[in-house]
Design a protein around this motif. Structure first.
Motif, mmCIF file in Angstrom:
data_model
loop_
_atom_site.group_PDB
_atom_site.id
_atom_site.type_symbol
_atom_site.label_atom_id
_atom_site.label_comp_id
_atom_site.label_asym_id
_atom_site.label_seq_id
_atom_site.Cartn_x
_atom_site.Cartn_y
_atom_site.Cartn_z
ATOM 1 N N GLY B 89 0.803 -1.233 0.000
ATOM 2 C CA GLY B 89 0.000 0.000 0.000
ATOM 3 C C GLY B 89 0.824 1.266 0.000
ATOM 4 O O GLY B 89 0.297 2.339 -0.265
ATOM 5 N N ASN B 90 2.122 1.183 0.294
ATOM 6 C CA ASN B 90 2.974 2.369 0.193
ATOM 7 C C ASN B 90 3.619 2.398 -1.185
ATOM 8 O O ASN B 90 3.810 1.365 -1.813
ATOM 9 N N LYS B 103 8.968 9.030 -1.708
ATOM 10 C CA LYS B 103 7.808 8.299 -1.239
ATOM 11 C C LYS B 103 6.566 9.099 -1.603
ATOM 12 O O LYS B 103 6.481 10.293 -1.293
ATOM 13 N N VAL B 104 5.641 8.485 -2.269
ATOM 14 C CA VAL B 104 4.438 9.213 -2.676
ATOM 15 C C VAL B 104 3.592 9.463 -1.428
ATOM 16 O O VAL B 104 3.172 8.514 -0.764
ATOM 17 N N PRO B 105 3.395 10.737 -1.074
ATOM 18 C CA PRO B 105 2.646 11.017 0.144
ATOM 19 C C PRO B 105 1.161 10.735 -0.064
ATOM 20 O O PRO B 105 0.676 10.673 -1.193
ATOM 21 N N SER B 106 0.488 10.567 1.045
ATOM 22 C CA SER B 106 -0.927 10.227 0.949
ATOM 23 C C SER B 106 -1.695 11.288 0.183
ATOM 24 O O SER B 106 -2.679 11.008 -0.474
ATOM 25 N N SER B 107 -1.185 12.540 0.243
ATOM 26 C CA SER B 107 -1.897 13.604 -0.435
ATOM 27 C C SER B 107 -1.881 13.420 -1.941
ATOM 28 O O SER B 107 -2.680 14.005 -2.654
ATOM 29 N N MET B 109 -1.972 10.333 -3.435
ATOM 30 C CA MET B 109 -2.435 9.013 -3.819
ATOM 31 C C MET B 109 -3.597 9.081 -4.807
ATOM 32 O O MET B 109 -3.813 8.168 -5.583
ATOM 33 N N SER B 110 -4.357 10.154 -4.776
ATOM 34 C CA SER B 110 -5.476 10.204 -5.712
ATOM 35 C C SER B 110 -5.109 10.940 -7.002
ATOM 36 O O SER B 110 -5.953 11.160 -7.850
ATOM 37 N N GLN B 111 -3.836 11.324 -7.126
ATOM 38 C CA GLN B 111 -3.393 11.950 -8.367
ATOM 39 C C GLN B 111 -3.116 10.860 -9.407
ATOM 40 O O GLN B 111 -3.009 9.693 -9.082
ATOM 41 N N LYS B 121 -3.533 5.368 -6.597
ATOM 42 C CA LYS B 121 -4.257 4.412 -5.775
ATOM 43 C C LYS B 121 -4.629 3.166 -6.578
ATOM 44 O O LYS B 121 -4.552 2.053 -6.078
ATOM 45 N N LYS B 125 -3.185 -0.201 -4.859
ATOM 46 C CA LYS B 125 -4.128 -0.916 -3.985
ATOM 47 C C LYS B 125 -4.938 -1.933 -4.748
ATOM 48 O O LYS B 125 -6.142 -1.799 -4.914
ATOM 49 N N PRO B 160 -11.513 3.170 2.288
ATOM 50 C CA PRO B 160 -11.042 4.402 1.651
ATOM 51 C C PRO B 160 -11.275 4.371 0.149
ATOM 52 O O PRO B 160 -10.343 4.377 -0.638
ATOM 53 N N VAL B 161 -12.513 4.324 -0.237
ATOM 54 C CA VAL B 161 -12.887 4.220 -1.641
ATOM 55 C C VAL B 161 -13.960 5.263 -1.902
ATOM 56 O O VAL B 161 -14.904 5.373 -1.124
#
Lengths: 410, 249
Positions: B89-90, B103-107, B109-111, B121, B125, B160-161
């Protein structure tokens, strides 16, 4: 002397109305000038009040406690244990009337059609309510019911941008203390409206324990905010909290958190004074001109009075009295005008036409002018002091006339 | 209201149908294992298409288990060597021109991933579809001599969807034919389609997959798989940051 002053006053008063047209024009000028001073000051005071109020609203709690590095890097790593021991005791004593511990971390909110960066606030609604830090106006749904409410409350503007709405599921994404992605889905249970759309887009409310779970931070929080009711007197009590918090925590008051707001309050009076002086400088040319003319017309008369034994000091006093009457009448008119024009506007002036620009300064789209006694007193002080100073020159010249020459002027 | 009733009816019907048929979650599990195996190595071309331009990238991808993926670009030259590693998941990316692993930050992940229509994502995932959704078999239909299962996946409340539901079409030889992403107002947002299915290394594989948004028909991303090998012995240090930075394969 005691008998002289009433005579001088009568003379000055009558002289004032010898050329009533000129006096009325001067009165109008002074009145308008004074009105402009007070009106400007009221509008500016309204603006600063609004900015401070809005600022404090997005930064609730006059005193905030953070982990030492939190303000430099507001991430989940720099969180603190919830208050305990001496700090807890200090928070539960007067003058503190309310305090709350919250999680405050940067996050991203995503819907099917977009994502935006937000500040995620994990709050305990029961503790926050007395602080007044929760959104005042909900346009749909409800607010969180408790710290373990699994829902989300977001701003109307944010909901619009993400094309989501009440009852929809969205995803919050942030980072846990080990830099791993922490995310969860949550349902929008409420939508709030704030005075500024910037606030609506920035702050996202969720239950504190739910956020703590998601971020894997145990019972830790990002900040503790405390309030004693009145934001102006914070300096009196916050050092005690700082002492109780110990060296590992940083305790700051709102004046340090937002120095801009603090400065705004401080310079407001200075700005008003500068405005008033500038307006008066323009006015003073008219005033001096009027008095110079009045003296010039009466040279023979003044010479006669001197020849009859009137002291130069009294002539000076008479001209100054004349000027004072003019100023006081103008002040009365100006203050009355200001009162009449501001009081009906105190419910707010719609400035939505320039709302975007105003919002950059942290203001909403309604301006509430505030008529303060001190502004009226300040304008009176400025006008009387500077007015008399300006009149000194023509009065001085009148008092120094040589009676023989004056009498012989044609 | 009628929607709920309809879904209720559908569920009821599905329930009676599934009593005899295969389990929906099982089908998805099988499909996933089918296209990545226990481990896999693939060569593919990704085509990002927009109305006024198009971009092609050739890349190589390794997977192991559910949670480890490494993708490395080999063409065009400008991007050669850049790669993406996902572990559990990371996600990390490496760009040779700046010589940094990020490291791709969580901010982020939807890019989108490398400018494509896949999000970070989507890439990182994969197995969420199994763990974080409720699955129901909606329908079984016959097509081209195959049986096709239509499965609806509804994310769990806390998952988280962002989607309201996803609808999958999986063929009985475990090829994913179609994945639809529906929003919560029941509007189809984007679709992943298998445009061609071919035989590679003895397995039926979707050789051309296209992801496209419904509201922008001229914009899509296609992944064309040219070679794939399954169940290889991959070196243990393949899915590490150092291997992301220094390709040894």
């Amino acid at each position: 002397m005691r008998r002289v002053v009433p005579v001088l006053a009568i003379l000055a008063w009558r002289n004032l109305w010898r050329n009533y047209r000129r006096t009325l024009i001067m009165l109008l000028a002074i009145g308008l000038g004074v009105w402009a001073m007070i009106f400007m000051a009221a509008v500016m005071r309204g603006m600063t009040d609004e900015m401070v109020r809005n600022g404090l609203h997005t930064l609730p709690g006059e005193v905030q406690i953070h982990q030492r590095d939190y303000r430099r890097d507001p991430s989940v790593v720099n969180s603190m244990a919830p208050p305990s021991g001496a700090l807890l005791q200090a928070l539960q004593q007067p003058p503190v009337v309310a305090w709350a511990a919250r999680v405050r971390v940067p996050a991203v909110l995503a819907s099917e059609r977009g994502s935006r960066g937000v500040t995620l606030l994990g709050v305990d609604p029961q503790a926050e309510a007395p602080l007044g830090s929760l959104p005042q106006e909900l346009v749909a749904g409800r607010f969180l019911s408790g710290a373990d409410d699994r829902g989300l409350v977001l701003g109307a503007s944010l909901a619009r941008r993400l094309e989501t709405g009440l009852g929809k599921r969205v995803v919050i994404m942030s980072q846990d203390p080990h830099n791993n992605v922490a995310d969860r889905g949550a349902r929008v249970v409420g939508i709030y409206r704030a005075r500024l759309s910037g606030t609506e887009e920035r702050f996202l409310y969720a239950g504190r324990s739910v956020v703590q779970d998601m971020l894997g931070m145990g019972g830790a929080v990002s900040e503790v905010a405390a309030s004693a009711g009145d934001y102006r007197h914070v300096a009196a009590w916050y050092p005690r909290i700082a002492a109780a918090a110990g060296a590992d925590l940083e305790v700051v008051s709102w004046t340090e958190l937002d120095p801009f707001l603090d400065t705004m309050l401080g310079v407001q009076d200075g700005f008003s004074l500068v405005f008033m002086v500038v307006i008066f400088l323009a006015l003073s040319f008219g005033l001096i001109n009027t008095l110079v003319m009045a003296v010039f017309e009466r040279i023979r008369e003044i010479g006669l009075m001197q020849a009859l034994g009137m002291r130069p000091r009294l002539i000076l006093a008479q001209i100054l009295l004349e000027s004072l009457f003019l100023l006081v009448l103008g002040l009365a008119a100006g203050n009355l005008l200001a009162l009449l024009s501001i009081v009906p506007l105190e419910s707010g002036i719609d400035i939505s036409g320039v709302a975007l620009g105003m919002e950059m300064m942290g203001m909403g789209n309604t301006l509430y002018p505030v008529l303060a006694l001190r502004d009226m007193l300040m304008s009176t002080g400025v006008v009387v002091t500077l007015g008399l100073l300006a009149s000194l020159l023509p009065a001085w010249r009148a008092a120094r006339l040589d009676p023989v020459r004056a009498l012989n002027t044609t | 209201m009628w929607k709920n009733i309809l879904i209720g009816c559908a569920l009821l019907w599905v329930h009676s149908a599934t009593a005899a048929g295969p389990d929906a979650a099982e089908i998805i599990r099988r499909a996933m294992d089918h296209y990545r195996g226990q481990s896999s190595y693939a060569q593919m071309t990704m085509i990002i298409h927009r109305p006024d331009w198009e971009r092609r990238m050739r890349m190589r991808a390794w997977t192991e288990g559910d949670k480890q993926t490494l993708v490395r670009v080999i063409e065009p030259k400008k991007d050669a060597g850049s790669g993406t590693l996902t572990v559990d998941g990371n996600m990390w990316t490496y760009t040779p021109s700046i010589n940094r692993v990020i490291k791709v930050p969580s901010s982020m992940m939807s890019q989108n991933w490398m400018g494509s229509d896949f999000s970070n994502k989507d890439i990182s995932k994969d197995t969420a579809l199994i763990d974080q959704y409720d699955h129901t078999l909606l329908e079984q239909r016959e097509r081209d001599g195959h049986r096709v299962y239509v499965i609806q996946c509804v994310p769990h409340e806390d998952a988280p969807v962002v989607w309201g539901r996803e609808v999958l079409q999986i063929r009985d030889d475990w090829v994913l034919l179609r994945q639809e992403f529906w929003d919560q107002d029941n509007v189809l947002v984007k679709t992943l389609r298998a445009l061609e299915v071919g035989q590679l290394s003895g397995r039926a594989v979707a050789t051309v997959l296209r992801m496209g948004r419904e509201d922008a028909p001229g914009e899509w991303t296609e992944v064309r798989t040219t070679q794939v090998d399954f169940d290889l012995d991959l070196p243990a240090n393949l899915f590490t940051l150092s291997s992301l930075r220094n390709p040894r394969q």
